[in-house]
Design a protein around this motif. Structure first.
Motif, PDB file in Angstrom:
ATOM      1  N   TRP A  66       1.075  -1.157  -0.074  1.00  0.00           N
ATOM      2  CA  TRP A  66       0.090   0.037  -0.027  1.00  0.00           C
ATOM      3  C   TRP A  66       0.805   1.083   0.046  1.00  0.00           C
ATOM      4  CZ3 TRP A  66      -3.287  -1.198   5.243  1.00  0.00           C
ATOM      5  CH2 TRP A  66      -2.276  -1.060   6.277  1.00  0.00           C
ATOM      6  N   THR A  67       0.245   2.317  -0.381  1.00  0.00           N
ATOM      7  CA  THR A  67       0.866   3.729  -0.236  1.00  0.00           C
ATOM      8  C   THR A  67       0.034   5.027   0.480  1.00  0.00           C
ATOM      9  OG1 THR A  67       2.165   5.432  -1.577  1.00  0.00           O
ATOM     10  CG2 THR A  67       0.099   4.199  -2.724  1.00  0.00           C
ATOM     11  N   VAL A  68       0.696   5.678   0.989  1.00  0.00           N
ATOM     12  CA  VAL A  68      -0.241   6.723   1.516  1.00  0.00           C
ATOM     13  C   VAL A  68      -0.393   7.853   0.478  1.00  0.00           C
ATOM     14  CG1 VAL A  68       0.236   6.358   3.803  1.00  0.00           C
ATOM     15  CG2 VAL A  68       1.757   8.052   2.547  1.00  0.00           C
ATOM     16  N   ASP A  69       0.196   7.770  -0.789  1.00  0.00           N
ATOM     17  CA  ASP A  69       0.275   8.840  -1.829  1.00  0.00           C
ATOM     18  C   ASP A  69       0.747   8.128  -3.075  1.00  0.00           C
ATOM     19  OD1 ASP A  69       0.263  10.893  -3.634  1.00  0.00           O
ATOM     20  OD2 ASP A  69       0.977  12.284  -2.348  1.00  0.00           O
ATOM     21  N   TYR A  70      -0.225   7.660  -3.889  1.00  0.00           N
ATOM     22  CA  TYR A  70       0.252   6.954  -4.964  1.00  0.00           C
ATOM     23  C   TYR A  70       0.961   7.767  -6.047  1.00  0.00           C
ATOM     24  CZ  TYR A  70      -3.928   8.792  -7.190  1.00  0.00           C
ATOM     25  OH  TYR A  70      -4.993   9.723  -7.716  1.00  0.00           O
ATOM     26  N   ARG A  71       0.617   8.983  -5.959  1.00  0.00           N
ATOM     27  CA  ARG A  71       1.294  10.057  -6.757  1.00  0.00           C
ATOM     28  C   ARG A  71       2.992  10.456  -6.514  1.00  0.00           C
ATOM     29  NH1 ARG A  71      -3.122  14.269  -5.600  1.00  0.00           N
ATOM     30  NH2 ARG A  71      -1.907  13.634  -3.614  1.00  0.00           N
ATOM     31  N   GLU A  72       3.209  10.324  -5.384  1.00  0.00           N
ATOM     32  CA  GLU A  72       4.514  10.568  -4.931  1.00  0.00           C
ATOM     33  C   GLU A  72       5.277   9.776  -4.264  1.00  0.00           C
ATOM     34  OE1 GLU A  72       5.490  13.800  -5.226  1.00  0.00           O
ATOM     35  OE2 GLU A  72       3.962  14.547  -6.260  1.00  0.00           O
ATOM     36  N   PHE A  73       4.757   8.548  -3.522  1.00  0.00           N
ATOM     37  CA  PHE A  73       5.582   7.839  -2.752  1.00  0.00           C
ATOM     38  C   PHE A  73       5.311   6.057  -3.296  1.00  0.00           C
ATOM     39  CE2 PHE A  73       4.675  11.482  -0.211  1.00  0.00           C
ATOM     40  CZ  PHE A  73       6.240  11.834  -0.112  1.00  0.00           C
ATOM     41  N   PRO A  74       6.405   5.416  -3.075  1.00  0.00           N
ATOM     42  CA  PRO A  74       6.153   3.889  -3.459  1.00  0.00           C
ATOM     43  C   PRO A  74       5.350   3.272  -2.707  1.00  0.00           C
ATOM     44  CG  PRO A  74       8.289   4.431  -2.163  1.00  0.00           C
ATOM     45  CD  PRO A  74       7.677   5.664  -2.394  1.00  0.00           C
ATOM     46  N   TYR A  75       4.914   1.881  -3.320  1.00  0.00           N
ATOM     47  CA  TYR A  75       4.028   1.293  -2.433  1.00  0.00           C
ATOM     48  C   TYR A  75       5.100   0.404  -1.296  1.00  0.00           C
ATOM     49  CZ  TYR A  75       0.301   1.733  -5.378  1.00  0.00           C
ATOM     50  OH  TYR A  75      -0.901   2.340  -6.023  1.00  0.00           O
ATOM     51  N   VAL A  76       4.459   0.168   0.034  1.00  0.00           N
ATOM     52  CA  VAL A  76       5.462  -0.427   0.868  1.00  0.00           C
ATOM     53  C   VAL A  76       4.585  -1.572   1.417  1.00  0.00           C
ATOM     54  CG1 VAL A  76       6.788   1.537   1.355  1.00  0.00           C
ATOM     55  CG2 VAL A  76       4.586   1.163   2.570  1.00  0.00           C
ATOM     56  N   SER A  77       5.372  -2.427   2.377  1.00  0.00           N
ATOM     57  CA  SER A  77       4.658  -3.397   3.234  1.00  0.00           C
ATOM     58  C   SER A  77       3.848  -2.768   4.308  1.00  0.00           C
ATOM     59  CB  SER A  77       5.491  -4.616   3.632  1.00  0.00           C
ATOM     60  OG  SER A  77       6.422  -4.095   4.580  1.00  0.00           O
ATOM     61  N   SER A  78       3.330  -3.497   5.213  1.00  0.00           N
ATOM     62  CA  SER A  78       2.759  -3.010   6.479  1.00  0.00           C
ATOM     63  C   SER A  78       3.891  -2.540   7.468  1.00  0.00           C
ATOM     64  CB  SER A  78       1.978  -4.270   7.139  1.00  0.00           C
ATOM     65  OG  SER A  78       2.537  -5.181   7.590  1.00  0.00           O
ATOM     66  N   ALA A  79       4.954  -2.801   7.355  1.00  0.00           N
ATOM     67  CA  ALA A  79       6.090  -2.057   7.948  1.00  0.00           C
ATOM     68  C   ALA A  79       6.117  -0.518   7.868  1.00  0.00           C
ATOM     69  CB  ALA A  79       7.520  -2.801   7.628  1.00  0.00           C
ATOM     70  N   GLY A  80       5.801  -0.184   6.580  1.00  0.00           N
ATOM     71  CA  GLY A  80       5.662   1.236   6.601  1.00  0.00           C
ATOM     72  C   GLY A  80       7.057   1.810   5.774  1.00  0.00           C
ATOM     73  N   TYR A  81       7.231   3.166   5.609  1.00  0.00           N
ATOM     74  CA  TYR A  81       8.170   3.935   5.039  1.00  0.00           C
ATOM     75  C   TYR A  81       9.525   3.798   5.932  1.00  0.00           C
ATOM     76  CZ  TYR A  81       4.915   4.959   1.462  1.00  0.00           C
ATOM     77  OH  TYR A  81       3.890   5.198   0.441  1.00  0.00           O
ATOM     78  N   ALA A  82      10.455   3.728   5.151  1.00  0.00           N
ATOM     79  CA  ALA A  82      11.880   4.037   5.786  1.00  0.00           C
ATOM     80  C   ALA A  82      12.095   5.682   6.159  1.00  0.00           C
ATOM     81  CB  ALA A  82      13.109   3.668   4.686  1.00  0.00           C
ATOM     82  N   HIS A 112      -4.036   2.435  21.327  1.00  0.00           N
ATOM     83  CA  HIS A 112      -3.659   2.294  20.241  1.00  0.00           C
ATOM     84  C   HIS A 112      -2.238   1.437  20.109  1.00  0.00           C
ATOM     85  CE1 HIS A 112      -6.488   5.351  19.791  1.00  0.00           C
ATOM     86  NE2 HIS A 112      -6.387   5.240  18.326  1.00  0.00           N
ATOM     87  N   TYR A 113      -1.690   0.862  18.948  1.00  0.00           N
ATOM     88  CA  TYR A 113      -0.487  -0.228  18.898  1.00  0.00           C
ATOM     89  C   TYR A 113      -0.138   0.070  17.818  1.00  0.00           C
ATOM     90  CZ  TYR A 113      -3.288  -2.316  22.967  1.00  0.00           C
ATOM     91  OH  TYR A 113      -3.970  -2.411  24.245  1.00  0.00           O
ATOM     92  N   ARG A 114       1.360   0.092  17.596  1.00  0.00           N
ATOM     93  CA  ARG A 114       1.888  -0.204  16.133  1.00  0.00           C
ATOM     94  C   ARG A 114       1.866  -1.606  16.064  1.00  0.00           C
ATOM     95  NH1 ARG A 114       7.414  -0.481  13.869  1.00  0.00           N
ATOM     96  NH2 ARG A 114       6.906  -0.217  11.846  1.00  0.00           N
ATOM     97  N   VAL A 115       1.645  -2.043  14.768  1.00  0.00           N
ATOM     98  CA  VAL A 115       1.786  -3.261  14.510  1.00  0.00           C
ATOM     99  C   VAL A 115       2.950  -3.688  13.474  1.00  0.00           C
ATOM    100  CG1 VAL A 115       0.753  -5.336  13.157  1.00  0.00           C
ATOM    101  CG2 VAL A 115      -0.698  -3.739  14.640  1.00  0.00           C
ATOM    102  N   GLY A 116       3.145  -2.847  12.373  1.00  0.00           N
ATOM    103  CA  GLY A 116       4.080  -2.821  11.543  1.00  0.00           C
ATOM    104  C   GLY A 116       3.786  -4.399  10.720  1.00  0.00           C
ATOM    105  N   SER A 117       4.996  -5.110  10.758  1.00  0.00           N
ATOM    106  CA  SER A 117       4.927  -6.152   9.728  1.00  0.00           C
ATOM    107  C   SER A 117       4.681  -7.321  10.769  1.00  0.00           C
ATOM    108  CB  SER A 117       6.228  -6.787   9.226  1.00  0.00           C
ATOM    109  OG  SER A 117       7.326  -6.734  10.323  1.00  0.00           O
ATOM    110  N   ARG A 118       4.438  -7.311  11.978  1.00  0.00           N
ATOM    111  CA  ARG A 118       4.082  -8.200  12.914  1.00  0.00           C
ATOM    112  C   ARG A 118       4.095  -7.503  14.626  1.00  0.00           C
ATOM    113  NH1 ARG A 118       9.396 -11.597  12.351  1.00  0.00           N
ATOM    114  NH2 ARG A 118       7.860 -11.911  10.458  1.00  0.00           N
ATOM    115  N   ALA A 119       3.060  -8.103  15.348  1.00  0.00           N
ATOM    116  CA  ALA A 119       2.881  -7.747  16.801  1.00  0.00           C
ATOM    117  C   ALA A 119       2.368  -8.733  17.532  1.00  0.00           C
ATOM    118  CB  ALA A 119       2.131  -6.490  16.817  1.00  0.00           C
ATOM    119  N   LEU A 120       2.703  -8.794  18.858  1.00  0.00           N
ATOM    120  CA  LEU A 120       1.912  -9.454  19.790  1.00  0.00           C
ATOM    121  C   LEU A 120       1.470  -8.623  20.924  1.00  0.00           C
ATOM    122  CD1 LEU A 120       1.083 -12.216  21.166  1.00  0.00           C
ATOM    123  CD2 LEU A 120       3.322 -12.253  21.912  1.00  0.00           C
TER     124      LEU A 120
END
Length: 156
Positions: A66-82, A112-120
């Motif tokens: 997914w991406t938070v702006d398809y015009r400006e930024f690449p698609y990433v996994s659920s870990a988010g942007y570098a 609220h919790y951060r999940v990223g690519s995995r969370a417990l």
């Protein structure tokens, strides 16, 4: 003779099934094992899992981008942007400001919790698990894509 053999076979099969069913300790504690698609174009999305206090929920990224702006930024996994990309994105759109744009986040009621690519996560209160991209409601119109996650809940 054949009926005695058939009876013996079915009795053995049924007994073996009972032993096998009781042999898996994970099946006694795991209540859910669900796969869900989470869209970047929607806000909080119900994951279909109700949690009680002290339940442990494991969320694991499976696939998708997914991406938070398809015009400006690449698609990433659920870990988010570098970090180098995240700092270029308008910071006022983050829900969890200390975590990257595009990362998956979770909510159980007001926690609220951060999940990223995995969370417990240990649920502190009862409620439905909700998931979304770390991008505020007013900033979703330029988002695109979805990620698939696997959700498992264990009560201890």
């Amino acid at each position: 003779m054949q009926s005695k053999l058939a009876t013996l076979f079915f009795a053995t099969f049924a007994a073996g099934s009972c032993v096998l069913a009781g042999a898996s300790p994970a099946s006694a504690t795991t209540r859910y094992g669900k796969g869900r698609w989470i869209s970047s174009e929607s806000g909080w999305q119900n994951a279909g899992v109700y949690l009680e206090p002290d339940d442990m929920v494991r969320i694991h990224y499976v696939s998708g981008r997914w991406t938070v702006d398809y015009r400006e930024f690449p698609y990433v996994s659920s870990a988010g942007y570098a970090w180098r990309i995240d700092r270029r994105i308008y910071q006022g759109c983050k829900i969890l400001s200390r975590h990257p744009h595009g990362s998956m986040i979770a909510r159980i009621n007001n926690d609220h919790y951060r999940v990223g690519s995995r969370a417990l996560i240990e649920a502190r209160q009862a409620g439905f698990l909700q998931l979304r991209v770390n991008d505020a409601d007013g900033c979703l119109r330029d988002n695109d894509g979805a990620v698939r996650v696997k959700i498992s809940v264990t009560d201890y």
